[in-house]
Design a protein around this motif. Structure first.
Motif, PDB file in Angstrom:
ATOM      1  N   ALA A 144       0.735  -1.281  -0.059  1.00  0.00           N
ATOM      2  CA  ALA A 144       0.191   0.055   0.092  1.00  0.00           C
ATOM      3  C   ALA A 144       0.759   1.211   0.029  1.00  0.00           C
ATOM      4  N   GLY A 145       2.211   1.229   0.276  1.00  0.00           N
ATOM      5  CA  GLY A 145       3.126   2.385   0.328  1.00  0.00           C
ATOM      6  C   GLY A 145       2.941   3.563   1.439  1.00  0.00           C
ATOM      7  N   LEU A 146       2.078   2.892   2.436  1.00  0.00           N
ATOM      8  CA  LEU A 146       1.847   3.591   3.538  1.00  0.00           C
ATOM      9  C   LEU A 146       2.800   3.655   4.871  1.00  0.00           C
ATOM     10  N   GLY A 147       3.937   2.904   4.633  1.00  0.00           N
ATOM     11  CA  GLY A 147       4.662   2.678   5.937  1.00  0.00           C
ATOM     12  C   GLY A 147       4.375   1.700   6.769  1.00  0.00           C
ATOM     13  N   GLY A 148       3.539   0.914   6.438  1.00  0.00           N
ATOM     14  CA  GLY A 148       2.927  -0.394   7.582  1.00  0.00           C
ATOM     15  C   GLY A 148       3.522  -1.461   7.458  1.00  0.00           C
ATOM     16  N   ARG A 149       3.672  -2.040   8.596  1.00  0.00           N
ATOM     17  CA  ARG A 149       4.299  -3.489   8.674  1.00  0.00           C
ATOM     18  C   ARG A 149       3.470  -4.244   9.348  1.00  0.00           C
ATOM     19  N   VAL A 150       3.112  -5.514   8.868  1.00  0.00           N
ATOM     20  CA  VAL A 150       2.327  -6.418   9.955  1.00  0.00           C
ATOM     21  C   VAL A 150       3.100  -7.157  10.798  1.00  0.00           C
ATOM     22  N   GLU A 151       3.059  -6.872  11.920  1.00  0.00           N
ATOM     23  CA  GLU A 151       3.712  -7.547  13.009  1.00  0.00           C
ATOM     24  C   GLU A 151       3.228  -9.186  13.533  1.00  0.00           C
ATOM     25  N   LEU A 152       1.946  -9.244  13.354  1.00  0.00           N
ATOM     26  CA  LEU A 152       1.195 -10.378  13.591  1.00  0.00           C
ATOM     27  C   LEU A 152      -0.130 -10.617  12.881  1.00  0.00           C
ATOM     28  N   VAL A 153      -0.171 -12.019  12.647  1.00  0.00           N
ATOM     29  CA  VAL A 153      -1.444 -12.630  11.857  1.00  0.00           C
ATOM     30  C   VAL A 153      -1.777 -13.910  12.685  1.00  0.00           C
ATOM     31  N   ALA A 154      -2.764 -14.159  13.769  1.00  0.00           N
ATOM     32  CA  ALA A 154      -2.519 -15.289  14.532  1.00  0.00           C
ATOM     33  C   ALA A 154      -4.100 -15.649  14.546  1.00  0.00           C
ATOM     34  N   PRO A 155      -4.216 -16.884  14.308  1.00  0.00           N
ATOM     35  CA  PRO A 155      -5.824 -17.402  14.335  1.00  0.00           C
ATOM     36  C   PRO A 155      -6.027 -17.875  15.737  1.00  0.00           C
ATOM     37  N   PHE A 156      -7.505 -18.119  16.048  1.00  0.00           N
ATOM     38  CA  PHE A 156      -7.748 -18.745  17.202  1.00  0.00           C
ATOM     39  C   PHE A 156      -9.171 -19.315  17.023  1.00  0.00           C
ATOM     40  N   VAL A 157      -9.672 -20.159  18.037  1.00  0.00           N
ATOM     41  CA  VAL A 157     -11.028 -20.535  18.021  1.00  0.00           C
ATOM     42  C   VAL A 157     -11.485 -20.718  19.358  1.00  0.00           C
ATOM     43  N   PRO A 158     -12.703 -20.388  19.752  1.00  0.00           N
ATOM     44  CA  PRO A 158     -13.151 -19.930  20.885  1.00  0.00           C
ATOM     45  C   PRO A 158     -12.995 -21.164  22.052  1.00  0.00           C
ATOM     46  N   THR A 159     -12.612 -20.843  23.110  1.00  0.00           N
ATOM     47  CA  THR A 159     -12.514 -21.841  24.165  1.00  0.00           C
ATOM     48  C   THR A 159     -14.108 -22.362  24.531  1.00  0.00           C
ATOM     49  N   VAL A 160     -14.134 -23.465  25.244  1.00  0.00           N
ATOM     50  CA  VAL A 160     -15.710 -24.093  25.845  1.00  0.00           C
ATOM     51  C   VAL A 160     -15.647 -23.795  27.253  1.00  0.00           C
ATOM     52  N   PRO A 161     -16.297 -22.616  27.430  1.00  0.00           N
ATOM     53  CA  PRO A 161     -16.125 -22.276  29.183  1.00  0.00           C
ATOM     54  C   PRO A 161     -16.613 -23.742  29.775  1.00  0.00           C
ATOM     55  N   GLY A 162     -15.765 -23.668  31.137  1.00  0.00           N
ATOM     56  CA  GLY A 162     -16.201 -24.627  31.954  1.00  0.00           C
ATOM     57  C   GLY A 162     -15.589 -25.989  31.530  1.00  0.00           C
ATOM     58  N   THR A 163     -14.897 -26.141  30.723  1.00  0.00           N
ATOM     59  CA  THR A 163     -14.122 -27.454  30.267  1.00  0.00           C
ATOM     60  C   THR A 163     -12.580 -27.129  29.981  1.00  0.00           C
ATOM     61  N   ASP A 164     -11.874 -27.884  29.655  1.00  0.00           N
ATOM     62  CA  ASP A 164     -10.504 -27.934  29.506  1.00  0.00           C
ATOM     63  C   ASP A 164     -10.171 -28.408  28.004  1.00  0.00           C
ATOM     64  N   ARG A 165     -11.038 -28.315  27.228  1.00  0.00           N
ATOM     65  CA  ARG A 165     -10.790 -28.537  25.764  1.00  0.00           C
ATOM     66  C   ARG A 165      -9.708 -27.677  25.216  1.00  0.00           C
ATOM     67  N   TYR A 166      -9.150 -28.319  24.524  1.00  0.00           N
ATOM     68  CA  TYR A 166      -7.472 -27.897  23.653  1.00  0.00           C
ATOM     69  C   TYR A 166      -6.493 -27.706  24.497  1.00  0.00           C
ATOM     70  N   VAL A 167      -6.702 -27.802  26.017  1.00  0.00           N
ATOM     71  CA  VAL A 167      -5.509 -27.690  26.869  1.00  0.00           C
ATOM     72  C   VAL A 167      -4.410 -28.655  26.474  1.00  0.00           C
ATOM     73  N   ASP A 168      -4.577 -29.951  26.191  1.00  0.00           N
ATOM     74  CA  ASP A 168      -3.771 -30.870  25.839  1.00  0.00           C
ATOM     75  C   ASP A 168      -3.093 -30.667  24.377  1.00  0.00           C
ATOM     76  N   GLN A 169      -3.626 -29.601  23.657  1.00  0.00           N
ATOM     77  CA  GLN A 169      -3.122 -29.278  22.088  1.00  0.00           C
ATOM     78  C   GLN A 169      -2.142 -28.219  22.054  1.00  0.00           C
ATOM     79  N   LEU A 170      -1.895 -27.630  23.313  1.00  0.00           N
ATOM     80  CA  LEU A 170      -1.168 -26.335  23.242  1.00  0.00           C
ATOM     81  C   LEU A 170       0.201 -26.450  22.791  1.00  0.00           C
ATOM     82  N   ARG A 171       0.860 -27.742  23.179  1.00  0.00           N
ATOM     83  CA  ARG A 171       2.388 -27.919  22.961  1.00  0.00           C
ATOM     84  C   ARG A 171       2.555 -28.800  21.609  1.00  0.00           C
TER      85      ARG A 171
END
Length: 282
Positions: free
Chosen positions: A255-282
């Motif tokens: 775009a020529g406006l002097g901008g630099r993207v420092e992060l593009v990061a995807p997420f999914v919602p947690t499921v409140p009251g559960t530990d879903r996804y915790v074993d998939q973090l590492r």
């Protein structure tokens, strides 16, 4: 214990409720990306969901909506650019929490949040084995919708069942360039990118400095005059449509406006009251 020491000054609440803004527009946000220390993933998740999400956030005045998001290892490995000014390494920060604060109520909310977090810390209700990778209160600059007037508004975003979120952070060369970059995003880039996209809306914020009496484990905000934070709310799991989010850094640079993207990061919602996804973090 005397009655005086138990007095919660309920009459003050009635007086405060009768004055000041009380709209539904998210004029401000708290956006916080955190990395639990290795071995503390389950304990951190339970502390945040069972206590801190409520006592340290949603119970506070003028913070009217919130949601937690998580990046599994698979999602972390989709992030770019590899050399990020936000996350080192770029995979750091597997939990993201986003909160809306009523427009015009930033100062009042900050008085409460500093006070309550000091109290929580004193009472041993702050989990220490985690690192704040990217934490900032932010002022709302724009919301761009894919479908115009149809569909949920930005004030619905935390409660609508979105399937994913993409956090994008852009740094401009200076304050003047940030204003130019914001206008380009709002009027050209985001409407084009949203057309036919799985993202229903993008909210754009700029960070504000944290108060001097903030908790010591939260570092001062960087890029107050130059940074923009974008939240893309997705109707599809980001893993199924990640090709639509590749190349954002190249487009901003072109775009020529002097901008630099420092992060593009995807997420999914947690499921409140559960530990879903915790074993998939590492």
């Amino acid at each position: 214990m005397t009655r005086e020491s138990q007095d919660t000054r309920p009459d003050d609440y009635a007086a405060l409720a009768s004055v000041g803004p009380y709209g539904v527009h998210p004029g401000h946000a708290l956006i916080t990306m955190v990395e639990p220390h290795p071995g503390h993933e389950f304990a951190y998740n339970r502390w945040y969901e069972d206590d801190h999400y409520y006592a340290g956030a949603m119970a506070m005045p003028w913070m009217f909506a919130g949601r937690r998001w998580v990046a599994t290892r698979e999602l972390q490995e989709l992030r770019y650019p590899e050399k990020s000014a936000v996350a080192q390494p770029v995979t750091a920060g597997c939990y993201l929490s986003t909160y809306w604060v009523t427009e015009g109520r930033y100062d009042e909310h900050m008085k409460w949040t500093v006070g309550i977090n000091k109290r929580l810390n004193r009472d041993g209700r702050v989990y220490q084995d985690r690192t704040h990778v990217f934490t900032a209160f932010q002022d709302h600059e724009a919301t761009v919708y894919r479908d115009g007037a149809a569909g949920p508004r930005d004030y619905h975003a935390m409660d609508h069942p979105y399937a994913g979120l993409v956090l994008q952070v852009i740094d401009a060369e200076g304050p003047e360039r940030r204003a130019e970059l914001l206008e380009w995003l709002r009027s050209r880039h985001l409407p084009q990118r949203l057309h036919g996209s799985p993202a229903a809306m993008v909210t754009v914020f700029r960070p504000t400095p944290l108060p001097g009496d903030r908790m010591t484990y939260v570092k001062q905000v960087e890029g107050v005059d130059t940074r923009l934070t974008l939240l893309w709310f997705l109707e599809a799991d980001p893993r199924t449509c990640w090709d639509r989010f590749q190349g954002l850094d190249a487009e901003v640079a072109a775009a020529g406006l002097g901008g630099r993207v420092e992060l593009v990061a995807p997420f999914v919602p947690t499921v409140p009251g559960t530990d879903r996804y915790v074993d998939q973090l590492r």
